[in-house]
Design an enzyme around this catalytic site. Structure first.
Site, mmCIF file in Angstrom:
data_model
loop_
_atom_site.group_PDB
_atom_site.id
_atom_site.type_symbol
_atom_site.label_atom_id
_atom_site.label_comp_id
_atom_site.label_asym_id
_atom_site.label_seq_id
_atom_site.Cartn_x
_atom_site.Cartn_y
_atom_site.Cartn_z
ATOM 1 N N HIS A 43 3.657 6.392 -14.988
ATOM 2 C CA HIS A 43 3.666 5.020 -15.499
ATOM 3 C C HIS A 43 3.687 5.081 -17.023
ATOM 4 O O HIS A 43 2.646 5.038 -17.672
ATOM 5 C CB HIS A 43 2.425 4.266 -15.007
ATOM 6 C CG HIS A 43 2.404 2.816 -15.364
ATOM 7 N ND1 HIS A 43 1.768 1.872 -14.598
ATOM 8 C CD2 HIS A 43 2.937 2.127 -16.421
ATOM 9 C CE1 HIS A 43 1.902 0.673 -15.160
ATOM 10 N NE2 HIS A 43 2.603 0.818 -16.265
ATOM 11 N N GLU A 70 6.835 3.772 -12.500
ATOM 12 C CA GLU A 70 6.343 2.407 -12.449
ATOM 13 C C GLU A 70 6.081 1.897 -13.859
ATOM 14 O O GLU A 70 5.829 2.664 -14.781
ATOM 15 C CB GLU A 70 5.077 2.301 -11.589
ATOM 16 C CG GLU A 70 3.879 3.063 -12.106
ATOM 17 C CD GLU A 70 2.660 2.882 -11.206
ATOM 18 O OE1 GLU A 70 2.837 2.658 -9.991
ATOM 19 O OE2 GLU A 70 1.536 2.950 -11.720
ATOM 20 N N HIS A 190 -3.750 1.834 -6.366
ATOM 21 C CA HIS A 190 -4.789 1.335 -7.268
ATOM 22 C C HIS A 190 -6.159 1.377 -6.603
ATOM 23 O O HIS A 190 -6.461 0.583 -5.711
ATOM 24 C CB HIS A 190 -4.485 -0.079 -7.777
ATOM 25 C CG HIS A 190 -5.161 -0.354 -9.090
ATOM 26 N ND1 HIS A 190 -4.557 -0.102 -10.304
ATOM 27 C CD2 HIS A 190 -6.389 -0.810 -9.373
ATOM 28 C CE1 HIS A 190 -5.373 -0.424 -11.285
ATOM 29 N NE2 HIS A 190 -6.507 -0.843 -10.743
#
Length: 237
Positions: A43, A70, A190
């Site tokens: 990310h 991401e 997450h």
């Protein structure tokens, strides 16, 4: 079969704290795959506070499983993804200054924005996934964007799991059921951990992939990276 993708951002955070190239992000990715990871997730953020844009470029020829990038789709991020051509791009709605991802897309309000971006990625042959919460309106709205998958934002599940795991999973079961009815494949991520992952897996039967970073890398400090990856994989059986 649910795939385990290891998010290696925290490896980069540790490297950046000291400068230099220790620990080596590319070597970590190779080892994660060697130890059983079925994907690598990164990310990159505009301030490059963990994964750097150059890391993404360096990782592309090395990742032999599934490469997932991401991030928030500003133009710089879009251009990077189109340059690298990963297997999957996951779009998150967090602003550049956010500490970590903390919400899903409002797919109704952002419909046109997401349609245009997803088309760019599809034209390049890249599978797309968008971060969403368990609000059924947002899941139903995801279909109109053209996305291939949704990634359920699981922080609320992880927070509530120790208090009442049945209550914690309830909204996610409903969301996954609706997504399945609409033909959307489901990812999750997450705050999933060794504590709560297996219960999530058992209840979300159409789960294609989990992307886990912070908890997995933290556990590796105690259990070792190879053992930790195998422990997480056992949670998906």
């Amino acid at each position: 079969m649910t795939r385990l993708s290891v998010n290696i951002n925290k490896i980069a955070t540790l490297r950046n704290a000291r400068g230099g190239n220790t620990p080596n992000v590319c070597e970590a990715a190779i080892n994660c795959e060697r130890f059983g990871a079925e994907g690598i997730t990164v990310h990159p953020r505009p301030d490059e506070r963990h994964i750097r844009y150059q890391d993404v470029r360096d990782l592309k020829p090395l990742v032999t499983t599934e490469f997932n990038i991401e991030g928030y789709p500003n133009r710089e991020f879009i251009n990077l993804v189109l340059e690298v051509i990963p297997d999957q791009v996951t779009l998150v709605p967090d602003p550049p200054e956010a500490l970590t991802s903390n919400a899903g897309w409002d797919t109704v309000e952002n419909k046109d924005f997401l349609i245009n971006i997803i088309k760019e990625f599809h034209d390049a042959g890249i599978r797309t996934s968008i971060f969403v919460d368990t609000n059924l309106t947002n899941i139903e709205g995801a279909i109109a964007t053209g996305t291939d998958r949704i990634e359920l934002y699981t922080e609320p599940y992880a927070t509530n799991y120790p208090k009442d795991k049945e209550a914690a999973i309830s909204a996610f079961v409903s969301a996954a059921k609706r997504a399945g009815e609409l033909g959307l494949a489901i990812n999750a991520g997450h705050d999933l951990s060794l504590e709560n992952l297996n219960y999530f897996y058992q209840n979300i039967t159409n789960l294609a992939e989990v992307s886990i970073g912070h908890a997995l890398i933290s556990d590796a400090l105690y259990f070792g990276l190879e053992n930790t990856i195998q422990m997480y994989r056992r949670c998906l059986k």
